[in-house]
Design a protein around this motif. Structure first.
Motif, mmCIF file in Angstrom:
data_model
loop_
_atom_site.group_PDB
_atom_site.id
_atom_site.type_symbol
_atom_site.label_atom_id
_atom_site.label_comp_id
_atom_site.label_asym_id
_atom_site.label_seq_id
_atom_site.Cartn_x
_atom_site.Cartn_y
_atom_site.Cartn_z
ATOM 1 N N HIS A 1 -59.071 -20.544 -43.133
ATOM 2 C CA HIS A 1 -59.012 -19.230 -42.522
ATOM 3 C C HIS A 1 -60.399 -18.620 -42.448
ATOM 4 O O HIS A 1 -61.319 -19.008 -43.183
ATOM 5 N N SER A 2 -60.531 -17.627 -41.584
ATOM 6 C CA SER A 2 -61.817 -16.957 -41.423
ATOM 7 C C SER A 2 -62.093 -16.032 -42.596
ATOM 8 O O SER A 2 -61.212 -15.738 -43.415
ATOM 9 N N GLY A 3 -63.321 -15.560 -42.640
ATOM 10 C CA GLY A 3 -63.719 -14.665 -43.725
ATOM 11 C C GLY A 3 -62.914 -13.395 -43.759
ATOM 12 O O GLY A 3 -62.572 -12.887 -44.837
ATOM 13 N N ILE A 4 -62.547 -12.872 -42.592
ATOM 14 C CA ILE A 4 -61.794 -11.615 -42.558
ATOM 15 C C ILE A 4 -60.430 -11.779 -43.210
ATOM 16 O O ILE A 4 -59.939 -10.883 -43.901
ATOM 17 N N ARG B 1 -56.843 -10.543 -47.832
ATOM 18 C CA ARG B 1 -55.966 -10.977 -48.912
ATOM 19 C C ARG B 1 -56.365 -10.360 -50.254
ATOM 20 O O ARG B 1 -55.547 -10.216 -51.154
ATOM 21 N N LEU B 2 -57.628 -10.026 -50.393
ATOM 22 C CA LEU B 2 -58.116 -9.416 -51.625
ATOM 23 C C LEU B 2 -57.981 -7.902 -51.617
ATOM 24 O O LEU B 2 -58.121 -7.253 -52.655
ATOM 25 N N ALA B 3 -57.714 -7.340 -50.440
ATOM 26 C CA ALA B 3 -57.594 -5.887 -50.321
ATOM 27 C C ALA B 3 -56.201 -5.425 -50.732
ATOM 28 O O ALA B 3 -55.257 -6.222 -50.830
ATOM 29 N N ASN B 4 -56.074 -4.126 -50.994
ATOM 30 C CA ASN B 4 -54.784 -3.528 -51.313
ATOM 31 C C ASN B 4 -54.404 -2.539 -50.215
ATOM 32 O O ASN B 4 -55.245 -1.768 -49.742
ATOM 33 N N PHE B 5 -53.138 -2.560 -49.799
ATOM 34 C CA PHE B 5 -52.670 -1.611 -48.818
ATOM 35 C C PHE B 5 -51.141 -1.566 -48.878
ATOM 36 O O PHE B 5 -50.496 -2.455 -49.448
ATOM 37 N N LYS B 6 -50.567 -0.542 -48.302
ATOM 38 C CA LYS B 6 -49.127 -0.336 -48.341
ATOM 39 C C LYS B 6 -48.401 -1.490 -47.649
ATOM 40 O O LYS B 6 -48.806 -1.953 -46.597
#
Length: 489
Positions: A469-472, A477-482
């Motif tokens: 997968h790309s960097g984005i 995947r490491l971010a948090n969101f609703k």
């Protein structure tokens, strides 16, 4: 088998049942449906999916010996190296005819008179002009899009302009009635497809170059107009080189048809659903795109580039024998001796090289040709040079990029596709949709298992491959969101 000189039939004894069947032979062929009568009871250990009680099926993977059409168009004798369009040897046509005249022959069955040809040529060239909106369509592709991807899409796009040519809108008998009105509609689409093929191809070429598109000129030949549309940059009285124009015309004539090859069969398979001809031609173009078909001449050049100098040929030959390298441009699915087109193309190459200069890969090609023709490995396997071996060198000498080679194959092959499509539309008995049989070897009937009670099946080809997968994606995947758990990353 019947006695020689006796009845034109095949006597078959089914050793499973002891029954004897007589199958008529017509034009040295038998009807595959005759085997449906050869039924047998199921054995205790036999799979029901074999459908033994429904008759024998004919297994022919890759259509190695299955005739799907009665055709009057092109005849090939692969053992003798013979190719004829409507009875005329390809050698005579290449010497005396031209692409558009031969196109008339392939589609309508006879060589045109002087008046017929003038009318035919005029209509084809008249219909070369594209709607102005086509510029926006072609510009929507990336600058580095493969020209075959553009051309394939453009043929399908073209059909959206002509509701009159769509059996889904005009009735399924639009092209099969064979009356004057039906034939007139059919002929108009033939004019359009042959005429616009060069225009669309030139547009695909100029997208790559970042150049404005050129309106088809008047007063030039079919191939002259094609070269003009690709190369004209506003020069006054611009005229393509006559040697290159003639060479391209010869190559177009040679590539116009080749019986029921992969792309022609694709056109017929698609056309059998009574789809519009633009969609059928787009399907043929997609089939031609493949490296085992229209991409072969490009593969020849890439092979020669990989070999490099003539002195590297012996090592390459040995690598081919060890199956470490692939030999492109030799051998043919049909021709078992020599490809009659290759001799014509070789002569054409000499004429082109006189004005363009000798291609740096020519010496390598000649060395490879000579080495292969003397090697028992290739002789025993009947691997003689085919049309792709020399045509790629001509296209390269003329300055065409490698990925444009399949387009130069597709443009003239539109003629053959249309000839076969027209023949099928007008065939006696009408059009039946092509629906091949299969031999089912999958699992027998089984019951559904709820997901909580299943065991994972793992292994090669048994589950999807893991992909990078790309960097984005990694950052998301490491971010948090609703509702992260529900998000499809």
């Amino acid at each position: 088998m019947g006695k020689q000189g006796g009845d034109q039939s095949l006597t078959v004894t089914d050793n499973r049942t002891g029954k004897v069947y007589t199958v008529p032979i017509s034009e040295n062929s038998i009807q595959a449906t005759a085997f449906k009568a050869m039924t047998a009871p199921f054995k205790a250990d036999e799979r029901p999916e074999n459908e033994t009680d429904k008759g024998l099926r004919v297994s022919d993977k890759g259509y190695l010996n299955t005739a799907v059409m009665r055709s009057e168009i092109t005849y090939i004798d692969g053992e003798a190296g013979v190719l004829r369009y409507r009875g005329y040897p390809i050698e005579q046509l290449a010497l005396h005819s031209n692409h558009l005249e031969t196109s008339y022959l392939l589609i309508y069955g006879h060589l045109p008179s002087k008046e017929q040809f003038a009318s035919w040529e005029g209509e084809v060239l008249h219909h070369a002009v594209m709607h102005s909106e086509a510029e926006q369509f072609c510009r929507s592709f990336r600058y580095d899009a493969h020209p075959m991807a553009i051309l394939t899409s453009a043929f399908a796009y073209l059909g959206s302009y002509y509701a009159e040519a769509n059996p889904s809108l005009q009735g399924q008998s639009l092209f099969t009635k064979g009356d004057a009105a039906s034939l007139a509609v059919m002929d108009k689409q033939i004019y359009r497809l042959i005429g616009k093929a060069t225009t669309l191809a030139a547009m695909a070429y100029r997208v790559r170059q970042g150049r404005d598109f050129v309106t088809p000129p008047t007063g030039l030949s079919y191939t002259g107009s094609f070269l003009y549309q690709m190369d004209h940059l506003g020069e006054e009285n611009y005229t393509p080189n006559p040697v290159l124009e003639k060479a391209l015309d010869v190559l177009f004539l040679l590539h116009a048809d080749h019986e029921l090859n992969a792309s022609s069969t694709t056109v017929l398979q698609t056309g059998s659903s009574l789809v519009d001809p633009y969609s059928a031609i787009a399907a043929g173009c997609a089939s031609l795109y493949g490296p085992l078909h229209g991409g072969a001449n490009e593969a020849v050049i890439r092979m020669l580039i990989s070999i490099g100098k003539p002195e590297n040929v012996p090592a390459f030959i040995e690598a081919v024998k060890k199956r470490e390298k692939v030999l492109s441009g030799f051998g043919h699915r049909v021709y078992k001796t020599s490809d009659p087109r290759s001799f014509i193309v070789r002569k054409t190459a000499d004429e082109v090289f006189k004005v363009t200069g000798t291609d740096e890969l020519l010496e390598t090609a000649m060395a490879l040709h000579e080495a292969a023709m003397k090697d028992e490995y290739f002789i025993s396997r009947k691997l003689a040079p085919n049309v792709d071996f020399w045509s790629g060198l001509i296209y390269r000498a003329m300055g065409f990029p490698l990925d444009f080679f399949p387009v130069l194959f597709a443009v003239p092959r539109v003629v053959g596709w249309l000839a076969h499509w027209r023949q099928m539309m007008l065939q006696e008995g009408g059009v039946k949709i092509w629906r091949p049989r299969q031999i089912f070897v999958g699992p027998p009937k089984r019951d559904y298992v709820l997901i909580d009670h299943r065991e994972a099946v793992k292994g090669p080809k048994q589950e999807p491959s893991e992909i990078g997968h790309s960097g984005i994606t990694k950052r998301k995947r490491l971010a948090n969101f609703k509702n992260k758990a529900l998000a499809k990353l």
